[in-house]
Write a protein that holds these residues in place. Structure first.
Motif, PDB file in Angstrom:
ATOM      1  N   UNK A   1       0.897  -1.294  -0.060  1.00  0.00           N
ATOM      2  CA  UNK A   1      -0.217  -0.062  -0.015  1.00  0.00           C
ATOM      3  C   UNK A   1       0.884   1.074   0.114  1.00  0.00           C
ATOM      4  N   UNK A   2       0.530   2.282  -0.979  1.00  0.00           N
ATOM      5  CA  UNK A   2       1.497   3.535  -0.742  1.00  0.00           C
ATOM      6  C   UNK A   2       0.695   4.406   0.186  1.00  0.00           C
ATOM      7  N   UNK A   3       1.281   5.720   0.483  1.00  0.00           N
ATOM      8  CA  UNK A   3       1.310   6.548   1.610  1.00  0.00           C
ATOM      9  C   UNK A   3      -0.243   7.244   1.267  1.00  0.00           C
ATOM     10  N   UNK A   4      -0.545   7.777   0.020  1.00  0.00           N
ATOM     11  CA  UNK A   4      -2.125   8.336  -0.016  1.00  0.00           C
ATOM     12  C   UNK A   4      -2.982   7.347   0.083  1.00  0.00           C
ATOM     13  N   UNK A   5      -2.850   6.323  -0.509  1.00  0.00           N
ATOM     14  CA  UNK A   5      -3.641   5.191  -0.227  1.00  0.00           C
ATOM     15  C   UNK A   5      -4.092   4.806   0.969  1.00  0.00           C
ATOM     16  N   UNK A   6      -3.140   4.559   1.912  1.00  0.00           N
ATOM     17  CA  UNK A   6      -3.184   4.333   3.225  1.00  0.00           C
ATOM     18  C   UNK A   6      -4.027   5.491   3.925  1.00  0.00           C
ATOM     19  N   UNK A   7      -3.495   6.641   3.948  1.00  0.00           N
ATOM     20  CA  UNK A   7      -3.950   8.032   4.408  1.00  0.00           C
ATOM     21  C   UNK A   7      -5.530   7.989   4.133  1.00  0.00           C
ATOM     22  N   UNK A   8      -5.782   7.887   2.842  1.00  0.00           N
ATOM     23  CA  UNK A   8      -7.270   8.049   2.561  1.00  0.00           C
ATOM     24  C   UNK A   8      -8.024   6.886   3.234  1.00  0.00           C
ATOM     25  N   UNK A   9      -7.507   5.810   3.298  1.00  0.00           N
ATOM     26  CA  UNK A   9      -8.310   4.639   3.913  1.00  0.00           C
ATOM     27  C   UNK A   9      -8.604   4.997   5.514  1.00  0.00           C
ATOM     28  N   UNK A  10      -7.474   5.289   6.013  1.00  0.00           N
ATOM     29  CA  UNK A  10      -7.391   5.447   7.567  1.00  0.00           C
ATOM     30  C   UNK A  10      -8.065   6.871   7.761  1.00  0.00           C
ATOM     31  N   UNK A  11      -8.509   7.824   7.039  1.00  0.00           N
ATOM     32  CA  UNK A  11      -9.211   8.925   7.533  1.00  0.00           C
ATOM     33  C   UNK A  11     -10.844   8.928   7.131  1.00  0.00           C
ATOM     34  N   UNK A  12     -11.159   7.599   6.616  1.00  0.00           N
ATOM     35  CA  UNK A  12     -12.265   7.117   6.414  1.00  0.00           C
ATOM     36  C   UNK A  12     -13.234   6.811   7.743  1.00  0.00           C
ATOM     37  N   UNK A  13     -12.241   6.330   8.591  1.00  0.00           N
ATOM     38  CA  UNK A  13     -12.864   6.057   9.881  1.00  0.00           C
ATOM     39  C   UNK A  13     -11.847   6.140  10.922  1.00  0.00           C
ATOM     40  N   UNK A  14     -12.123   5.968  12.061  1.00  0.00           N
ATOM     41  CA  UNK A  14     -11.227   6.092  13.328  1.00  0.00           C
ATOM     42  C   UNK A  14     -11.225   7.641  13.781  1.00  0.00           C
ATOM     43  N   UNK A  15     -10.541   7.772  14.840  1.00  0.00           N
ATOM     44  CA  UNK A  15     -10.408   9.113  15.672  1.00  0.00           C
ATOM     45  C   UNK A  15      -9.677  10.067  14.641  1.00  0.00           C
ATOM     46  N   UNK A  16     -10.112  11.449  14.712  1.00  0.00           N
ATOM     47  CA  UNK A  16      -9.034  12.560  13.841  1.00  0.00           C
ATOM     48  C   UNK A  16      -7.433  12.173  14.227  1.00  0.00           C
ATOM     49  N   UNK A  17      -6.657  12.557  13.198  1.00  0.00           N
ATOM     50  CA  UNK A  17      -5.299  12.355  13.365  1.00  0.00           C
ATOM     51  C   UNK A  17      -4.729  13.635  13.000  1.00  0.00           C
ATOM     52  N   UNK A  18      -3.734  13.938  13.536  1.00  0.00           N
ATOM     53  CA  UNK A  18      -2.647  14.980  13.404  1.00  0.00           C
ATOM     54  C   UNK A  18      -1.513  14.578  12.177  1.00  0.00           C
ATOM     55  N   UNK A  19      -1.314  15.390  11.350  1.00  0.00           N
ATOM     56  CA  UNK A  19      -0.379  14.703  10.186  1.00  0.00           C
ATOM     57  C   UNK A  19       0.936  15.757  10.515  1.00  0.00           C
ATOM     58  N   UNK A  20       2.114  15.245  10.852  1.00  0.00           N
ATOM     59  CA  UNK A  20       3.352  16.009  10.860  1.00  0.00           C
ATOM     60  C   UNK A  20       4.175  15.628   9.741  1.00  0.00           C
ATOM     61  N   UNK A  21       4.445  16.741   8.974  1.00  0.00           N
ATOM     62  CA  UNK A  21       5.035  16.629   7.671  1.00  0.00           C
ATOM     63  C   UNK A  21       6.706  17.146   8.004  1.00  0.00           C
ATOM     64  N   UNK A  22       7.729  16.266   7.925  1.00  0.00           N
ATOM     65  CA  UNK A  22       8.829  16.860   8.145  1.00  0.00           C
ATOM     66  C   UNK A  22       9.784  16.806   6.770  1.00  0.00           C
TER      67      UNK A  22
END
Ligand code: RIB
Ligand code: CA
Length: 298
Positions: free
Chosen positions: A102-123
């Motif tokens: 799974x690639x990053x954007x695919x993972x993030x999109x799926x993760x954000x469909x459900x579950x608690x809100x998440x903070x994205x830290x971009x380094x």
């Protein structure tokens, strides 16, 4: 205290390595995953470095998802002159883990469909986040905040006189993230330049790999210090009171001119939180406690 759910997007990178170590040693965070991007070095290197770091610090239970090989437009440069060939100044064993399919954007999109809100830290260059918000517009609803290492508002850039490296690497992505509607905290050179780990003021790190990393970097760099760009960005979530934020209207120069990648005060820009002050002593103390004296499963 309930930990903050985070995903850390990164281009390891020396200061990324130190930021990841800080995050791993911070109970204030629940790190769900790491996503990687090109930037300091090509993605094949930064992703392998991410796997190497988790193996060195005994945290291979946290998944890593590969992200951007190139920015929204054009291609990434690199900062191997600063971080070393392949993005690190030390050689670490070839990682045992294989990259996840799974690639990053695919993972993030799926993760954000459900579950608690998440903070994205971009380094690193925020290309993964820009693609997420562009290609999955609904995803921004489940993002608590984006905390982005990037920009130089009232100080010169570090890759051109105007631009800081992460923003310079993908100005279009930076502008898209700022306009996404997600609350953004920008941690840039205005504060990062003031937080440095100096060779002659930093105790010997407790972890042997972290010791090899910083000693190699101090040897390689003029001034024998490491600017703690990415660790300070993680601190914005771990210990928010370390930074003084100002609500500023910011625009990103996305032209092909000499100021490409510049982040400027602009009445017509996007209003975000910008770190304009820092408690340097507290930042160095937290870095020393969590990274320099940190025990990582030893
Ligand atoms: O300008 C500093 C930023 O660029 C840091 O994130 C460093 O790791 C490089 O990616
Ligand atoms: Ca980085």
């Amino acid at each position: 205290m309930t930990p903050v759910n985070v995903v850390i997007d990164t281009d390891p990178g020396v200061d990324d390595f130190l930021a990841i170590a800080l995050a791993l040693n911070s109970p204030e965070l629940l790190i769900e995953a790491f996503t990687t991007t090109g930037g300091n070095a090509a993605l094949r290197h930064t992703n392998a470095n991410m796997l190497r770091i988790l193996e060195a610090l005994h945290r291979t239970e946290i998944p890593v998802y590969r992200g951007a090989q190139r920015p929204l437009n054009g291609s990434f440069g690199d900062a191997e002159d600063v971080h070393g060939a392949g993005g690190l100044p030390i050689r670490l064993p070839t990682p045992l883990a294989r990259p996840l399919a799974a690639r990053a954007v695919q993972f993030l999109a799926h993760r954000l469909e459900t579950g608690p809100p998440v903070t994205l830290i971009a380094l690193g260059p925020p290309t993964n986040l820009a693609r997420l918000f562009r290609d999955f517009p609904g995803s921004s609803q489940s993002v608590e905040r984006v905390v982005l290492m990037g920009g130089a508002v009232d100080v010169p850039g570090n890759v051109t006189p105007h631009a800081e490296f992460n923003v310079w690497s993908d100005p279009e992505a930076t502008a898209l993230v700022l306009r996404s509607g997600v609350p953004v905290t920008l941690v840039g050179s205005d504060v990062c330049n003031r937080v440095r780990a100096h060779a002659d003021q930093t105790p010997v790190p407790a972890h042997p790999v972290i010791r090899r990393l910083v000693e190699a970097q101090w040897t390689a760099r003029p001034g024998r210090y490491i600017t703690l760009y990415d660790p300070l960005t993680v601190m914005a979530v771990v210990r928010p009171d370390i930074l003084g934020l100002e609500r500023l209207a910011i625009s990103v120069d996305v032209t092909d001119g000499p100021e490409r990648g510049r982040t400027s005060r602009d009445a017509g820009g996007t209003v975000i939180d910008v770190a304009m002050d820092v408690d340097v002593e507290a930042a160095i103390a937290l870095f020393s406690e969590r990274v320099i004296r940190g025990r990582f499963g030893q």
